[in-house]
Design a protein around this motif. Sequence first.
Motif, short mmCIF file in Angstrom:
data_model
loop_
_atom_site.label_atom_id
_atom_site.label_comp_id
_atom_site.label_asym_id
_atom_site.label_seq_id
_atom_site.Cartn_x
_atom_site.Cartn_y
_atom_site.Cartn_z
N PRO A 28 0.75 -1.28 0.04
CA PRO A 28 0.07 -0.09 -0.11
C PRO A 28 0.94 1.33 0.03
O PRO A 28 0.33 2.25 -0.14
CB PRO A 28 -0.92 -0.10 1.22
CG PRO A 28 -0.04 -0.99 1.99
CD PRO A 28 0.83 -1.87 1.39
N ILE A 29 2.09 1.05 0.25
CA ILE A 29 2.79 2.39 0.21
C ILE A 29 3.96 2.25 -0.96
O ILE A 29 4.24 0.90 -1.20
CB ILE A 29 3.63 2.47 1.66
CG1 ILE A 29 4.35 1.32 1.78
CG2 ILE A 29 2.93 3.09 2.59
CD1 ILE A 29 5.59 1.57 2.98
N PRO B 117 12.13 12.85 -3.05
CA PRO B 117 11.84 11.94 -4.14
C PRO B 117 11.95 10.47 -3.72
O PRO B 117 12.34 10.12 -2.57
CB PRO B 117 13.10 12.05 -5.10
CG PRO B 117 13.93 13.05 -4.55
CD PRO B 117 13.29 13.71 -3.18
N HIS B 118 11.38 9.60 -4.53
CA HIS B 118 11.29 8.08 -4.42
C HIS B 118 10.35 7.58 -3.15
O HIS B 118 10.72 6.69 -2.44
CB HIS B 118 12.54 7.56 -4.17
CG HIS B 118 13.70 7.91 -5.14
ND1 HIS B 118 13.42 7.45 -6.56
CD2 HIS B 118 14.65 8.73 -5.31
CE1 HIS B 118 14.54 7.80 -7.14
NE2 HIS B 118 14.97 8.94 -6.60
N THR B 119 9.25 8.64 -2.61
CA THR B 119 8.47 8.31 -1.75
C THR B 119 7.16 8.85 -2.24
O THR B 119 6.80 9.64 -3.01
CB THR B 119 8.86 8.69 -0.35
OG1 THR B 119 7.83 8.13 0.42
CG2 THR B 119 9.01 10.25 -0.28
N ASP B 120 6.11 7.94 -1.67
CA ASP B 120 4.73 8.98 -2.09
C ASP B 120 3.83 9.70 -0.82
O ASP B 120 2.94 10.12 -0.82
CB ASP B 120 3.65 7.72 -2.42
CG ASP B 120 3.39 6.71 -1.31
OD1 ASP B 120 4.10 6.72 -0.25
OD2 ASP B 120 2.53 5.83 -1.42
N SER C 170 -2.07 22.77 -11.94
CA SER C 170 -1.90 21.46 -12.23
C SER C 170 -0.60 20.92 -11.54
O SER C 170 0.42 21.82 -11.07
CB SER C 170 -1.41 21.40 -13.65
OG SER C 170 -0.43 22.16 -13.95
N VAL C 171 -0.61 19.92 -11.40
CA VAL C 171 0.66 19.28 -10.54
C VAL C 171 0.99 17.83 -11.08
O VAL C 171 0.34 17.06 -11.75
CB VAL C 171 0.32 18.81 -8.98
CG1 VAL C 171 -0.30 20.15 -8.26
CG2 VAL C 171 -0.94 17.58 -9.06
N TYR C 172 2.61 17.35 -10.75
CA TYR C 172 2.78 16.25 -11.37
C TYR C 172 3.93 15.65 -10.31
O TYR C 172 4.49 16.34 -9.73
CB TYR C 172 3.62 16.43 -12.48
CG TYR C 172 4.42 14.94 -12.81
CD1 TYR C 172 3.92 14.06 -13.15
CD2 TYR C 172 6.01 15.26 -12.85
CE1 TYR C 172 4.84 12.91 -13.43
CE2 TYR C 172 6.63 14.07 -12.90
CZ TYR C 172 6.06 12.99 -13.24
OH TYR C 172 6.84 11.85 -13.42
N ASP C 173 3.48 14.16 -10.15
CA ASP C 173 4.38 13.66 -9.22
C ASP C 173 4.30 12.25 -9.58
O ASP C 173 3.17 11.75 -9.89
CB ASP C 173 4.03 13.72 -7.64
CG ASP C 173 5.22 13.09 -6.83
OD1 ASP C 173 5.70 13.92 -5.92
OD2 ASP C 173 5.34 11.89 -6.56
N PRO C 174 5.72 11.48 -9.69
CA PRO C 174 5.76 10.02 -10.36
C PRO C 174 4.98 9.11 -9.26
O PRO C 174 4.64 7.95 -9.50
CB PRO C 174 7.17 9.94 -10.44
CG PRO C 174 7.77 10.97 -10.44
CD PRO C 174 7.14 12.10 -9.84
N GLY D 268 -1.74 10.29 -5.87
CA GLY D 268 -2.94 9.73 -5.11
C GLY D 268 -3.20 10.35 -3.95
O GLY D 268 -4.47 10.76 -3.47
N ASN D 269 -2.09 10.32 -3.24
CA ASN D 269 -2.07 11.03 -1.76
C ASN D 269 -2.59 12.55 -1.76
O ASN D 269 -3.51 13.05 -0.88
CB ASN D 269 -0.66 10.80 -0.82
CG ASN D 269 -0.67 9.40 -0.62
OD1 ASN D 269 -1.50 8.52 -0.41
ND2 ASN D 269 0.53 9.06 -0.24
#
Length: 446
Positions: free
Chosen positions: A45-46, A321-324, A346-350, A354-355
């Motif tokens: 889930p993470i 980076p590398h975390t949600d 507008s936003v962007y994150d890899p 969702g969070n």
Amino acid sequence: MEITIFGTGYVGLVTGVCFAEAGYNVTCFDIDERKITALSQGRCPIYEPGLEEMLKRNLENGRLQFTYDSRLASKNADYIFIAVGTPENEDGSANLEFLEDAVDQIGKYLSRDAVIIIKSTVPVGTNQRIYQKLQGIVPDNIQVKVVSNPEFLREGSGILDTFHADRIVIGADDNEAGRAVADLYKPFGRPILQTDVRSAELIKYASNAFLATKISFINEVANLCEHTGANIEDVAKGMGMDVRIGSQFLRAGIGYGGSCFPKDTKALEKLTEDYEYDFKILRSVIEVNSRQKQQLFEKARELFGNLQGKRVAVLGLAFKPHTDDIREAPAVELIARLIEEQADISVYDPAASGNAADLFGSRLYYAENVDAAIKGADIVFIVTEWPQITQYDLERFSLLMREPVIFDGRNCYDLANAESAGLTYVSVGRKAVNVNRNLENSRLRG
Ligand SMILES: NC(=O)c1ccc[n+]([C@@H]2O[C@H](COP(=O)([O-])OP(=O)(O)OC[C@H]3O[C@@H](n4cnc5c(N)ncnc54)[C@H](O)[C@@H]3O)[C@@H](O)[C@H]2O)c1
């Protein structure tokens, strides 16, 4: 030997999976039924690099299991790690409700001697209090011991940090229990520091406060660079080459966030108040950081005046980076201000969109990539240094934006490259590039 973990968040899940990987039988319990269902099916889930594969492998080999039943999780355990959240109370102190609930459950269902290991970050004195509490709950024929084992992993490299920890701190007032926990960690082959319980508890807070101090310090130096015309990259490099200082945590930026530094520095401040001790540096560190988080927005205000109706793209939402994880992320504060300002965002994150959607809903447009986020934008804010952002082709800003104006809170790009790509580029502690407006007395004057 049976190990149980209470709490399957960033710390508990990584710990559980890594102990299973090291060869132990591990049961993980959480009060969040959805998480347990997903985890039992091998879904993580993470977002944590490498975790899902390791999770699946250990589910398949039978060493790892998940349960939503606290009785089942507690009754046959020899070692129970508690890794539940200890978030911030309104007054800054650590909220120990989840911990207290976990201890109640464990105490109620223990059916044999066990060592309870507190991994959650807790104020000095908590382990001792938990020990006393357990003495009042468990039957007389069961011996229960409490050991402090604070966690130092970093989100985004949790597995690596667990297998290559700089040190494992074990705080015990009972030598036998401390040694038993040290033995548990033997397969990891990492340096172990055994201390008394109170020292272990304080090592965790003092470490985080020190790292936060380094960040606030370099951010102050960066601000001074903007006033004096020095370049923070060179200054930080020159400082970091001194081994007494070290180069880590000397990256100036938009301030620290995440689920640890902000709450832990505040909890430590609260603790010092409880002891009527005035920890002056700590107060400044917290104050500097909250001011730093506003810097990017203030610079945009300085350049544009009002941001109402501007099309704004925020690149990066996670606190790093590398975390949600977006808890206390600088992006969250920035977005809240942009919403107040009635910008079109507008936003962007890899990983963290969702969070962010759970928090901001339809007030933002969630782009699939950098191109989609910046298309037609008047302003770009860079808040997290994901590779997708740091390695982005600078020419595309000019190509896709209405006017290529970038406020970079992470110093992602080389100034000369930004200049030759024709960007108006404002970063942290470095001269502003291609700022053509009349800003004679501003630090953005370039
Ligand atoms: N996240 C990090 O990078 C990090 C690093 C070092 C230390 N810590 C510390 O570790 C602790 C856990 O942090 P986290 O980020 O993993 O938290 P988290 O919020 O990601 O996870 C906590 C989990 O505990 C569960 N939980 C709550 N009450 C419970 C109960 N009574 N029984 C069982 N499960 C319960 C929640 O449902 C959640 O899944 C905190 O004290 C934190 O300060 C975190």
